[in-house]
Design an enzyme around this catalytic site. Structure first.
Site, PDB file in Angstrom:
ATOM      1  N   LYS A 229       0.977  -1.044  -0.100  1.00 24.80           N
ATOM      2  CA  LYS A 229       0.047  -0.054  -0.084  1.00 24.80           C
ATOM      3  C   LYS A 229       0.846   1.372  -0.087  1.00 24.80           C
ATOM      4  O   LYS A 229       1.101   1.745   1.113  1.00 24.80           O
ATOM      5  CB  LYS A 229      -0.899   0.063   1.332  1.00 24.80           C
ATOM      6  CG  LYS A 229      -2.272   0.578   0.901  1.00 24.80           C
ATOM      7  CD  LYS A 229      -3.490   0.032   1.998  1.00 24.80           C
ATOM      8  CE  LYS A 229      -4.465   1.143   1.985  1.00 24.80           C
ATOM      9  NZ  LYS A 229      -5.166   1.531   0.748  1.00 24.80           N
TER      10      LYS A 229
ATOM     11  N   GLU B 150      -9.133  -6.404  -8.751  1.00 27.18           N
ATOM     12  CA  GLU B 150     -10.086  -5.777  -7.960  1.00 27.18           C
ATOM     13  C   GLU B 150     -10.480  -4.373  -8.336  1.00 27.18           C
ATOM     14  O   GLU B 150     -10.467  -4.275  -9.435  1.00 27.18           O
ATOM     15  CB  GLU B 150      -9.101  -5.532  -6.593  1.00 27.18           C
ATOM     16  CG  GLU B 150      -7.861  -4.939  -6.816  1.00 27.18           C
ATOM     17  CD  GLU B 150      -7.017  -4.314  -5.361  1.00 27.18           C
ATOM     18  OE1 GLU B 150      -7.554  -4.427  -4.403  1.00 27.18           O
ATOM     19  OE2 GLU B 150      -5.975  -3.985  -5.791  1.00 27.18           O
TER      20      GLU B 150
END
Ligand code: PXG
Length: 294
Positions: free
Chosen positions: A155, A188
């Site tokens: 991230k 995703e």
């Protein structure tokens, strides 16, 4: 945003008013997107799944060889303390660790010390109407990064991959987009994981397809298993999603939101489905009763 005077921003152990909360222009977080972050929620005076967020932060740090100058326990305490200082019981918390101020060159070893930043604010949500009706999403041309490049499990502060996909979604009149991986499988969405329900089973792309190890994703899989649903993580194509009974997205910001149309194909009967609605109710319940007290 709340009244600006009330806000206290944590930077490296000290609290600052927003106008004085500043980071160097030489910080490699700014110059190169060299850093990592987490988006965390607090509900009813409790920080939801804090330990999982801290764990993911330290995994991201490890992957980019960033030494966070605090222990996981100290980071967790700073998050809780920042909520307390801001008198927030329901909050959106942005936890950021940058490489720190260095020179105008890529070498991260020139950066003296990473900076830890914590901002706690009110959360901006999708309109309630969208939860009721369900979302219409599209597949966009920008694919997820390769594992062999910047691994999409990190991230990192370099979110351009997701931002480009988000722009493409908005250009198509949608709020979210499906991102495929380089092999053409569904990975995703730009800021959410994706699930489908088919024949009473719950399916979601595997992490190896380029999905983030979403905290909400994990909670939803746990809830489904408690409901005696079979949960699996096979490679999934757009075709699989077009022919699903139900589809929904998960994320800290969005929580769980139904998807009723993908690339013009109506999913199921075009309304949020019963499995999705049950999981939404169970997730909401869990957020109200669990978490690290502020
Ligand atoms: N995929 C990506 C690429 C994400 O960035 C998720 C999935 C969902 O993960 P969690 O752990 O939240 O269930 C994310 C998380 C924002 C925002 O400000 C984005 C996220 C989380 C919180 C806020 O857009 N993304």
């Amino acid at each position: 945003m709340r009244s600006i005077e009330a806000m206290k921003i944590y930077i490296d152990g000290k609290y600052y008013d927003p106008k004085n909360a500043k980071i160097s222009v030489f910080d490699h977080g700014l110059l190169y997107g060299d850093g990592i972050f987490e988006g965390i929620r607090a509900y009813h005076g409790r920080v939801f799944r804090l330990a999982e967020h801290i764990e993911r932060l330290f995994y991201s740090a490890k992957a980019i060889l960033l030494k966070i100058p605090l222990t996981p326990e100290q980071v967790a305490r700073a998050v809780v303390e920042t909520c307390r200082k801001n008198k927030l019981r329901d909050a959106y918390i942005r936890l950021v660790v940058t490489r720190g101020a260095g020179s105008l060159g890529l070498n991260p070893h020139k950066c003296a010390k990473p900076s830890v930043i914590i901002i706690a604010d009110k959360i901006q949500l999708y309109p309630a109407e969208l939860y009721h009706r369900g979302m219409d999403i599209v597949t966009v041309p920008t694919t997820r990064n390769l594992h062999s490049a910047v691994n999409p499990a990190i991230k990192s502060l370099n979110y351009l991959n997701n931002i480009l996909a988000k722009i493409e979604a908005i250009n198509s009149g949608c709020e979210e987009a499906i991102m495929l991986n380089a092999a053409g499988y569904v990975a995703e969405c730009t800021g959410d994981n994706i699930f489908m329900v088919k024949g009473g089973q719950l399916l979601t792309p595997p992490l190896s397809a380029g999905a983030l190890h979403g905290i909400t994703r994990g909670v939803v899989m746990e809830l489904a298993r408690q409901n005696d649903m079979a949960v699996s993580e096979p490679n999934l194509t757009r075709y699989d999603f077009f022919n699903a009974d139900e589809c929904f997205l998960t994320g800290t910001g969005a929580e769980i939101i139904a998807v009723v149309k993908i690339d013009g194909r109506v999913i199921g009967n075009g309304k949020p489905g019963p499995v999705t609605e049950k999981l939404v109710a169970q997730y909401r319940q869990l957020t109200q009763v669990s978490g690290e007290p502020i």
